[in-house]
Structures are given as C-alpha cells and as structure tokens.
Design a protein around this motif. Structure first.
Motif, PDB file in Angstrom:
ATOM      1  N   CYS A 123      18.681  38.602  38.441  1.00 52.19           N
ATOM      2  CA  CYS A 123      18.939  39.603  39.479  1.00 52.19           C
ATOM      3  C   CYS A 123      18.994  38.881  40.821  1.00 52.19           C
ATOM      4  CB  CYS A 123      17.824  40.642  39.475  1.00 52.19           C
ATOM      5  SG  CYS A 123      17.843  41.787  40.865  1.00 52.19           S
ATOM      6  N   ALA A 124      20.029  39.192  41.608  1.00 56.84           N
ATOM      7  CA  ALA A 124      20.211  38.512  42.886  1.00 56.84           C
ATOM      8  C   ALA A 124      19.816  39.398  44.060  1.00 56.84           C
ATOM      9  CB  ALA A 124      21.673  38.090  43.021  1.00 56.84           C
ATOM     10  N   CYS A 125      19.354  40.606  43.775  1.00 56.57           N
ATOM     11  CA  CYS A 125      19.136  41.576  44.852  1.00 56.57           C
ATOM     12  C   CYS A 125      17.909  41.244  45.695  1.00 56.57           C
ATOM     13  CB  CYS A 125      18.928  42.967  44.271  1.00 56.57           C
ATOM     14  SG  CYS A 125      20.273  43.519  43.235  1.00 56.57           S
ATOM     15  N   TYR A 145      14.776  50.457  39.989  1.00 59.04           N
ATOM     16  CA  TYR A 145      15.842  49.487  40.257  1.00 59.04           C
ATOM     17  C   TYR A 145      17.178  50.121  39.859  1.00 59.04           C
ATOM     18  CZ  TYR A 145      18.738  45.337  39.748  1.00 59.04           C
ATOM     19  OH  TYR A 145      19.745  44.426  39.853  1.00 59.04           O
ATOM     20  N   THR A 148      21.921  47.121  39.618  1.00 60.51           N
ATOM     21  CA  THR A 148      23.042  46.411  40.250  1.00 60.51           C
ATOM     22  C   THR A 148      23.515  45.187  39.442  1.00 60.51           C
ATOM     23  OG1 THR A 148      21.916  47.006  42.295  1.00 60.51           O
ATOM     24  CG2 THR A 148      23.813  45.512  42.499  1.00 60.51           C
ATOM     25  N   CYS A 149      22.592  44.373  38.961  1.00 66.26           N
ATOM     26  CA  CYS A 149      22.954  43.100  38.318  1.00 66.26           C
ATOM     27  C   CYS A 149      22.960  43.189  36.789  1.00 66.26           C
ATOM     28  CB  CYS A 149      21.991  42.003  38.759  1.00 66.26           C
ATOM     29  SG  CYS A 149      21.842  41.855  40.544  1.00 66.26           S
TER      30      CYS A 149
HETATM   31 ZN   LIG Z   1      19.872  42.823  41.140  1.00 63.51          ZN
END
Ligand SMILES: [Zn+2]
Length: 334
Positions: A123-125, A145, A148-149
């Motif tokens: 996860c890059a968030c 969460y 997103t990823c």
């Molecule tokens: Zn993420």
C-alpha cells in the motif's frame, strides 16, 4: 465497542463449576500472559489488566507469562520495561519462565508475513491520502481503508505499508465468544477493511505480532482490557489464515479518568515501582475493587491478598452472567 453486538449466550463451562473457594477448576495446559508496552511505568490501568490475567491463571492453576510488546520503537520509553517488571514484583505477581521481548522475535513475524503472501499487498497511501479518499467517497467510517491499492499501486507510487486483504461477504463476518461479554461479531469488510501487517515506518503491526506470539508461546487464554476487544476479530482471521489455534478471550473493563479517557502516564496514572508507597492500599486493592472483586480493605499481607483475590475472581466468574453488559466503574485516583 460500538462495532460489536453483544448477544446473550451460555457462559463458558470452565468458569461455572467452582467447587472450591479459590479455584475455578484446574485446567491442564492453561497458559495466560500479560503483555504490556514499555511506553511508561505500570499504572493502575495496566495493573487492572495484569491482575485479571494473573488471577485467571492462578484460578485455573495455569502458567502466566510476561511479554514486553516493544515493537513501536518510537513510543518505547527507556527503562520502562524494567520499571514494569519491578512494579509487578513489588505487587507479588510472579511470572513463569523467561520474560520475552517482541523486538527479539522479529524473524517470526517475517516468516508469518511470507506465509500470508497470497493475501498481502503493498500500500502506497499516506494517512492524508486515505483521509482524502474517504472524504471523496462521503464515508464517515474513520477506521476503514478504502482499498485504493487493492488492485495494484498507481504508477509512480512506491510501497509504504503491507496490508492484508480481508474477505468479502459472509466470510468477512467473524464471531468469537468472550468469556465475560458473551458472543461477539464483527464484519471485517464493512467495519475494518484491509488492515496493515507491516507499517510504513517499518515496524510490525500489533495484530500480526500478537497472533504469532500467542500461538508460539502456547497461550490458551487471553485476558486483557476491553480496548482490545475491537482487535480480536482481526486476530481470529489471522489465526485462521496461519492455521493457528484460537485462544479463549476475556476482556475486562478499561480504567478511565473522570473525563472518560483511558489512563496513561499522561492522564494522571500513578507509578509504584519504587518508593515507600503502600502497594496494597494504593494499587492492589483499588484495582481489585475496580474489577468488582469482594475484598476486605483490612488485608495487610500480599500473600493473603492474592489468596483472597483468587477466590474472589473465581466467585466473580461463577456469578457473572456472560450476557451482562460490561461494567464501567470509575476508579478514583488519589
Ligand atoms: Zn493504499
């Protein structure tokens, strides 16, 4: 714990057959534990959790292990572990075996993460990105969460944390029995979302470490504060994925101050690892009263205190209807 629905259930058989005044029933293989974080000295709030797990182990004639949960290196306070051990000893709470430190067990967590590889994704968030995407989605669920990823990192993004994919539909609903609170249910998909196993700061997440340690140390009974009730379904899911046994759970009320905040060293907790303070009057008796144990205020001897408290704990469990809502008495601090 608004995420849980507490439903009346039959009480656990192991706590209702008290024939002696001071034991519930000897339970072969019972292993309990107290697992403080070394973020400050032991205080009355953490003592309540320590006392409940210690008394439960004594009442079952089981073992009681001590584990220092020191994986959050930014929050660890130098020497706090030594202060906690001193306080427990001053209180007459003696653990079995060697103390373990999570910081020394990181290869075990690495191994578990590898085992979970099929369900884990990078996860890059950042926190801000997660908060923003919730806002865009009009979501008020602050803990969830948004996924997103889940299907891969956006171009140019680097992995920060590692998240575990939670199941969808019925498979996301986890149920467990709390020995005090009765049946608990949580839908991981709608109430938690994919959760972090390894954090962006490189530290192992509590959920993974605690599941690996409880299994590796043979913990059969977890007794801890109700602030962790909300984590239990995530831990049950990890146990299922890793093929680990599920311990019995019991969550005791959390000590709060007059403003309803959980006690910590910032909210007026007392330390009692040294000095001439009277641990019976200032720490043990208030903690026992908070747990609802019937104790004579005149007790002057640690050995007698623990004998009577163990008997009182057994009686407390025997009469505690599992469906009773958790009591939240206020513990006044001097
Ligand atoms: Zn993420």
């Amino acid at each position: 714990m608004s995420v849980f629905n507490s439903t009346p259930v039959a009480s656990d058989t192991c706590v209702t057959s008290a024939t002696s005044t001071n034991i519930v029933s000897p339970t072969p293989g019972y292993t309990g534990r107290f697992a403080p974080s070394p973020t400050g000295p032991l205080h009355l709030g953490s003592l309540v959790a320590a006392m409940a797990s210690y008394l439960d182990a004594r009442a079952h004639q089981g073992r009681w292990l001590l584990r220092i949960e020191d994986l959050d290196f930014d929050r660890n306070v130098a020497d706090a572990d030594r202060h906690i051990l001193n306080s427990l000893q001053r209180c007459g709470m003696h653990w079995d075996g060697d103390v373990s430190w999570q910081s020394q067990r990181q290869p075990l967590y690495e191994q578990a993460l590898k085992q979970l590889a099929a369900q884990v994704y990078p996860c890059a968030c950042s926190r801000k990105e997660i908060a923003d995407s919730r806002l865009r989605a009009g979501s008020t669920a602050s803990q969830i969460y948004p996924g997103t990823c889940r299907t891969g990192l956006a171009p140019g993004k680097a992995p920060r944390a590692w998240r575990l994919r939670v199941p969808d539909g019925k498979a996301a609903v986890f149920q467990f029995e709390d020995r005090l609170l009765g049946a608990q249910t949580q839908d991981l998909a709608s109430e938690v979302g994919d959760f972090v196993l390894k954090r962006a700061d490189g530290f192992w997440a509590y959920q993974l470490a605690v599941v690996v340690d409880d299994a590796e140390q043979g913990i059969s009974h977890v007794v801890r504060g109700a602030d962790l009730l909300d984590s239990t379904a995530r831990q049950c899911y990890l146990q299922q994925l890793l093929g680990l046994p599920r311990p019995a759970y019991l969550h005791v009320p959390v000590v709060t101050n007059a403003d309803g905040e959980k006690l910590s060293k910032q909210t007026g907790a007392l330390a009692f690892d040294r000095g001439d303070n009277d641990v019976l009057q200032e720490a043990l008796l208030p903690a026992a009263r908070f747990l609802g144990l019937q104790m004579s205020p005149a007790v002057r001897d640690l050995h007698i205190f623990w004998e009577s408290a163990t008997a009182a704990w057994a009686q407390y469990l025997a009469r505690q209807p599992a469906q009773q809502p958790i009591q939240q008495p206020h513990l006044s601090l001097k």
